[in-house]
Motif scaffolding. Sequence first.
Motif, PDB file in Angstrom:
ATOM      1  N   THR A  11     128.578 -21.736 -66.353  1.00  0.00           N
ATOM      2  CA  THR A  11     128.104 -20.421 -65.927  1.00  0.00           C
ATOM      3  C   THR A  11     128.245 -19.442 -67.089  1.00  0.00           C
ATOM      4  N   TYR A  27     124.561 -12.947 -72.073  1.00  0.00           N
ATOM      5  CA  TYR A  27     123.209 -12.647 -71.590  1.00  0.00           C
ATOM      6  C   TYR A  27     122.284 -12.279 -72.749  1.00  0.00           C
ATOM      7  N   HIS A  31     118.885 -14.262 -73.642  1.00  0.00           N
ATOM      8  CA  HIS A  31     117.585 -13.587 -73.639  1.00  0.00           C
ATOM      9  C   HIS A  31     116.924 -13.590 -75.013  1.00  0.00           C
ATOM     10  N   ARG A  39     117.486 -21.322 -65.815  1.00  0.00           N
ATOM     11  CA  ARG A  39     117.651 -20.342 -64.744  1.00  0.00           C
ATOM     12  C   ARG A  39     117.642 -21.058 -63.395  1.00  0.00           C
ATOM     13  N   GLY A  41     117.681 -19.845 -59.687  1.00  0.00           N
ATOM     14  CA  GLY A  41     117.627 -18.655 -58.837  1.00  0.00           C
ATOM     15  C   GLY A  41     117.793 -17.410 -59.674  1.00  0.00           C
ATOM     16  N   ARG A  42     118.827 -16.643 -59.384  1.00  0.00           N
ATOM     17  CA  ARG A  42     119.077 -15.405 -60.129  1.00  0.00           C
ATOM     18  C   ARG A  42     120.152 -15.561 -61.198  1.00  0.00           C
ATOM     19  N   SER A  43     120.650 -16.786 -61.392  1.00  0.00           N
ATOM     20  CA  SER A  43     121.718 -16.987 -62.368  1.00  0.00           C
ATOM     21  C   SER A  43     121.271 -17.956 -63.460  1.00  0.00           C
ATOM     22  N   PHE A  44     122.007 -17.954 -64.551  1.00  0.00           N
ATOM     23  CA  PHE A  44     121.728 -18.836 -65.675  1.00  0.00           C
ATOM     24  C   PHE A  44     122.832 -19.873 -65.792  1.00  0.00           C
TER      25      PHE A  44
END
Length: 63
Positions: A11, A27, A31, A39, A41-44
């Motif tokens: 995570t 992050y 990016h 990715r 869902g909404r997490s990496f």
Amino acid sequence: MTGLPDVQFLTVAEVADVMRVSKMTVYRLVHSGELPAVRFGRSFRVPASAVDEAVTRPAADVG
């Protein structure tokens, strides 16, 4: 499913702990493309092998 390699994912919080940086820095690295991530869902999730490479690469190669 056969044929899939054994890949361990971390995570963002785990990567930040290993690299001793903030989650925001992780992050930014994700990016910018400096740290590969997947990715979910909404997490990496970041492959552990990518973290190992980022930690061991010479400082001149970063940024």
